[in-house]
Enzyme design. Structure first.
Site, PDB file in Angstrom:
ATOM      1  N   ASP A   1       0.829  -1.209   0.000  1.00 48.13           N
ATOM      2  CA  ASP A   1       0.000   0.000   0.000  1.00 48.13           C
ATOM      3  C   ASP A   1       0.864   1.261   0.000  1.00 48.13           C
ATOM      4  O   ASP A   1       2.084   1.202   0.201  1.00 48.13           O
ATOM      5  CB  ASP A   1      -0.968  -0.004   1.198  1.00 48.13           C
ATOM      6  CG  ASP A   1      -0.318  -0.395   2.524  1.00 48.13           C
ATOM      7  OD1 ASP A   1       0.932  -0.454   2.581  1.00 48.13           O
ATOM      8  OD2 ASP A   1      -1.041  -0.622   3.493  1.00 48.13           O
TER       9      ASP A   1
ATOM     10  N   ASN B   1      -7.459  -3.153  14.440  1.00 46.52           N
ATOM     11  CA  ASN B   1      -8.850  -3.384  14.023  1.00 46.52           C
ATOM     12  C   ASN B   1      -8.951  -4.519  12.991  1.00 46.52           C
ATOM     13  O   ASN B   1      -9.993  -4.710  12.385  1.00 46.52           O
ATOM     14  CB  ASN B   1      -9.462  -2.091  13.451  1.00 46.52           C
ATOM     15  CG  ASN B   1      -8.768  -1.624  12.179  1.00 46.52           C
ATOM     16  OD1 ASN B   1      -7.831  -2.249  11.700  1.00 46.52           O
ATOM     17  ND2 ASN B   1      -9.226  -0.515  11.620  1.00 46.52           N
TER      18      ASN B   1
ATOM     19  N   HIS C   1      -7.221  -4.759  10.173  1.00 49.26           N
ATOM     20  CA  HIS C   1      -6.973  -4.408   8.770  1.00 49.26           C
ATOM     21  C   HIS C   1      -5.687  -5.066   8.264  1.00 49.26           C
ATOM     22  O   HIS C   1      -4.795  -5.413   9.030  1.00 49.26           O
ATOM     23  CB  HIS C   1      -6.986  -2.881   8.539  1.00 49.26           C
ATOM     24  CG  HIS C   1      -5.803  -2.136   9.035  1.00 49.26           C
ATOM     25  ND1 HIS C   1      -5.874  -0.880   9.579  1.00 49.26           N
ATOM     26  CD2 HIS C   1      -4.481  -2.444   9.062  1.00 49.26           C
ATOM     27  CE1 HIS C   1      -4.672  -0.476   9.904  1.00 49.26           C
ATOM     28  NE2 HIS C   1      -3.810  -1.393   9.600  1.00 49.26           N
TER      29      HIS C   1
ATOM     30  N   GLU D   1      -9.525  -1.830   5.160  1.00 47.01           N
ATOM     31  CA  GLU D   1     -10.097  -1.523   6.478  1.00 47.01           C
ATOM     32  C   GLU D   1     -11.399  -2.296   6.685  1.00 47.01           C
ATOM     33  O   GLU D   1     -12.082  -2.638   5.712  1.00 47.01           O
ATOM     34  CB  GLU D   1     -10.421  -0.017   6.542  1.00 47.01           C
ATOM     35  CG  GLU D   1      -9.231   0.899   6.346  1.00 47.01           C
ATOM     36  CD  GLU D   1      -8.410   1.086   7.615  1.00 47.01           C
ATOM     37  OE1 GLU D   1      -8.583   0.310   8.574  1.00 47.01           O
ATOM     38  OE2 GLU D   1      -7.586   2.011   7.633  1.00 47.01           O
TER      39      GLU D   1
HETATM   40  C1  F6R Z   1       1.174  -1.230   6.057  1.00 44.72           C
HETATM   41  C2  F6R Z   1       0.246  -2.332   6.348  1.00 44.72           C
HETATM   42  C3  F6R Z   1      -0.599  -2.239   7.578  1.00 44.72           C
HETATM   43  C4  F6R Z   1       0.212  -2.617   8.832  1.00 44.72           C
HETATM   44  C5  F6R Z   1      -0.648  -2.536  10.089  1.00 44.72           C
HETATM   45  C6  F6R Z   1       0.163  -2.808  11.340  1.00 44.72           C
HETATM   46  O1  F6R Z   1       1.851  -1.467   4.856  1.00 44.72           O
HETATM   47  O2  F6R Z   1       0.155  -3.259   5.606  1.00 44.72           O
HETATM   48  O3  F6R Z   1      -1.714  -3.075   7.445  1.00 44.72           O
HETATM   49  O4  F6R Z   1       0.714  -3.905   8.681  1.00 44.72           O
HETATM   50  O5  F6R Z   1      -1.246  -1.289  10.192  1.00 44.72           O
HETATM   51  O6  F6R Z   1       1.057  -1.762  11.532  1.00 44.72           O
HETATM   52  P1  F6R Z   1       2.190  -1.808  12.651  1.00 44.72           P
HETATM   53  O7  F6R Z   1       3.155  -2.847  12.221  1.00 44.72           O
HETATM   54  O8  F6R Z   1       2.778  -0.443  12.661  1.00 44.72           O
HETATM   55  O9  F6R Z   1       1.509  -2.168  13.931  1.00 44.72           O
END
Ligand code: F6R
Length: 245
Positions: free
Chosen positions: A64, A133, A135, A140
């Site tokens: 992303d 959450n 995602h 999301e």
């Molecule tokens: C970002 C992504 C997000 C993260 C998620 C966890 O490229 O894919 O889904 O993996 O938000 O983020 P952290 O590792 O910062 O807790």
């Protein structure tokens, strides 16, 4: 039930996964990797550098990117990846793929990305983090999920957890992003989801045990035949007894 491996801490997890990826690269030098950003993979990326993992023939696709900022913006995921991984390993720049958040035609950029993934032969190993959450990428929780790479309005919680990339100023965090879709992700031949810390315990539990629902995108991983969750003890805290490595 998804395969779950629990490590005593984040450091052990990162080292084990980096070692595994380095070995996979030795066997399959032209591996196509799908990559997340975020706090969770930072140690893994550094360890891939320390172990001199050979990415000279590998191809990468990031999950992303923020919409409205270009690859040179210091808050972009492209810049994050350059800092934490690409500058530390021997990957060929032309085989690095990150969605371009400054593309004049974002929908066209999403289509181009899907074709690039397919053109590379699909993703061999997709690494994932998970949001509190549930995602995955920027997919999301919602009433509907997009199957393919798409444009997405970011949740306030996601923008807040990314504020550090923008000097802590929430108002500077883009309101939209581009993300691979759940079908793009689920087409990977193998998936490893990493989660560390107590804040992830609930979403991990629901991803593993909960119903498959668009309200928790990670629950769709239950449908994939080759997924492994690599967790530290805190993130595995609600799953009951597990052997710990
Ligand atoms: C970002 C992504 C997000 C993260 C998620 C966890 O490229 O894919 O889904 O993996 O938000 O983020 P952290 O590792 O910062 O807790």
């Amino acid at each position: 039930m998804l395969k779950v491996t629990v490590f005593k801490d984040e450091r052990t997890l990162a080292r084990a996964l980096a070692t595994q990826i380095a070995a996979t690269l030795n066997e399959t030098p032209d591996l196509v990797l799908g990559l997340p950003t975020g706090r969770t993979p930072v140690r893994l990326y550094h360890d891939l550098g320390t172990l001199h993992a050979d990415l000279s023939r590998a191809t990468t696709f990031n999950l992303d990117e923020f919409l409205g900022i270009g690859p040179d913006h210091p808050g972009s995921y492209r810049a994050f990846m350059a800092h934490h991984l690409f500058s530390r390993v021997n990957i060929a720049p032309e085989r690095i793929h990150v969605l371009n958040g400054a593309a004049p035609d974002p929908e066209g950029e999403c289509g181009r990305y899907e074709r690039a993934v397919a053109g590379a032969g699909g993703i061999g190993l997709q690494l994932l983090g998970i949001g509190t959450n549930g995602h995955i990428g920027f997919n999301e929780p919602a009433r509907e999920l997009a199957a393919r790479t798409h444009r997405v309005v970011l949740k306030e919680s996601t923008r807040r957890s990314n504020a550090a990339l923008f000097g802590g100023d929430l108002s500077l965090v883009p309101r939209e992003g581009l993300s691979m879709g759940m079908a793009t992700i689920l087409q990977a031949r193998r998936i490893v989801l990493m989660a560390t810390g107590k804040s992830k315990a609930r979403s991990v539990e629901l991803a593993v045990r909960g119903p498959i629902t668009t309200k928790l995108p990670a629950s769709f991983l239950q449908l994939h035949p080759a997924v492994e969750l690599m967790l530290d003890e805190a993130a595995a805290g609600l799953l009951g007894e597990h052997a710990t490595f």
